[in-house]
Scaffold this motif. Sequence first.
Motif, PDB file in Angstrom:
ATOM      1  N   GLU A  30       0.758  -1.065   0.049  1.00 56.05           N
ATOM      2  CA  GLU A  30       0.111  -0.127   0.212  1.00 56.05           C
ATOM      3  C   GLU A  30       0.811   1.229  -0.064  1.00 56.05           C
ATOM      4  N   ASP A  31       0.774   2.023  -1.007  1.00 55.45           N
ATOM      5  CA  ASP A  31       1.621   3.145  -1.204  1.00 55.45           C
ATOM      6  C   ASP A  31       3.042   2.983  -1.073  1.00 55.45           C
ATOM      7  N   GLY A  32       3.532   1.871  -1.685  1.00 58.34           N
ATOM      8  CA  GLY A  32       4.875   1.411  -1.495  1.00 58.34           C
ATOM      9  C   GLY A  32       5.230   0.934  -0.129  1.00 58.34           C
ATOM     10  N   LYS A  33       4.343   0.687   0.763  1.00 58.97           N
ATOM     11  CA  LYS A  33       4.839  -0.026   1.944  1.00 58.97           C
ATOM     12  C   LYS A  33       4.107  -1.367   2.210  1.00 58.97           C
ATOM     13  N   LYS A  34       4.906  -2.334   2.656  1.00 60.39           N
ATOM     14  CA  LYS A  34       4.205  -3.459   3.153  1.00 60.39           C
ATOM     15  C   LYS A  34       3.520  -3.519   4.221  1.00 60.39           C
ATOM     16  N   THR A  35       2.104  -3.907   4.194  1.00 58.33           N
ATOM     17  CA  THR A  35       1.250  -3.857   5.245  1.00 58.33           C
ATOM     18  C   THR A  35       0.457  -5.339   5.367  1.00 58.33           C
ATOM     19  N   SER A 133       4.746  -0.887 -13.065  1.00 60.72           N
ATOM     20  CA  SER A 133       3.499  -0.211 -13.279  1.00 60.72           C
ATOM     21  C   SER A 133       3.506   1.247 -14.069  1.00 60.72           C
TER      22      SER A 133
END
Length: 421
Positions: A30-35, A133
């Motif tokens: 999400e938005d370049g961050k792993k969650t 992307s």
Amino acid sequence: MSFMCQKDSYLREFSTKVKSCKPATTTILEDGKKTKVKGYEVILEDTILFPEGGGQPDDRGTVNDIPVLKITRSWEDAVHFLPSEIPEGTDVSLKVDWQRRFDHMQQHTAQHLITAIVDYKFGYETTSWNLGSDIVTIELGTPSFSASKVAEVEEAVNECIRKQIPVTPTLYPDKDDPELQKFRGLGLPADHVGSVRVVTIDGVDSALCCGTHISNLSHIQAIKILGTEKGKKDKTNLLVLAGNRLRRYAGNSFDREKQLAGILKGPAEKQSELAEKAVRGMKNYQKICNAQLKELAALEVSLFKKSDLKDTVFVKHRKDGDNDYISVLLSELGDENLPKLLTVGDEKEGGMFVVAGPAHLVSELGPRICELFEGKGAPNKANMFRGKASKLSNRAAAEKMMRDYISGAGDRSSPAARVEP
């Protein structure tokens, strides 16, 4: 393994049934961050949502209007990760995010076409590729690939597009079928189960592939090879755009060109020259400003030393100051025992600060002033604390804290900590 999305990549909606549903935790980007998220792993009897594989990312879409966050493959099954439970046996309706899907189809088929033409013309194999992307990268097994070869490949692939060549998937029931040996491909995954799919561009290429593809090269619209870049050891990356990505890129490039024309006051063909001239001018201007800022710092220290009203603390703020300005102030002041509070930067955007003076003052006030500025910092030597501030509007409070400390008002219990004028 063969899902409905592989049999007909153009299906946008599909009805099927839930085979299993179990609670699970997965990691999503999400938005370049792993969650890490909690949800459910749902396996369906069939699916039009492609699980990641073969260099192609997974699809997005919905199952009974519930968003699918991630799709992976486990042996012969596609595992759909959903935020909500759908009980086993439930009839479900699937919808695919068509914009994402069609983009992947265009880029993936373009990669097959480029790979085949490069191999045919020059004998270089594709060792990997990345759909990404934005720009697609195709890694070739060669340390270099000239501009003339790029132009030749680009012309050849677009000629194939103009010929409207069909693209056809074929299923081979047995993965050990010797017929499969004649087709291009990087091999099957170790956990592959079921039939093997071969994607054929008529008269151009046949390759093992599990991904989704267009049915005719004309659907790619056009391909542009932007250029090359150095890849891994003895490899070269082709930078590629196809179809709708190419159209968006061209539109965005034109918009930037128009903006630059207004900023640089010149047409597109002269923008590089004008930008280079502007950068040279800015660097020259910065040199002049830096020199004047250093002279100003030296002058401010000189006035401080010559003042008839000797102050016990040196406090200075300059909105347009920088590290060099602070360094000149410290160098010109010289006296390490003189308490100093130096700040540079904008009150709204933050900046830098230095607390300097006797070691006991620095060790006690440095962290406190840093906290007051809502900043981050640390002592870089015994008599100096440096940091970045996000709230320079508290400068007056920081100065008062230092003056109170010097006078003893800030620490009544420790008279020895006072600094005599």
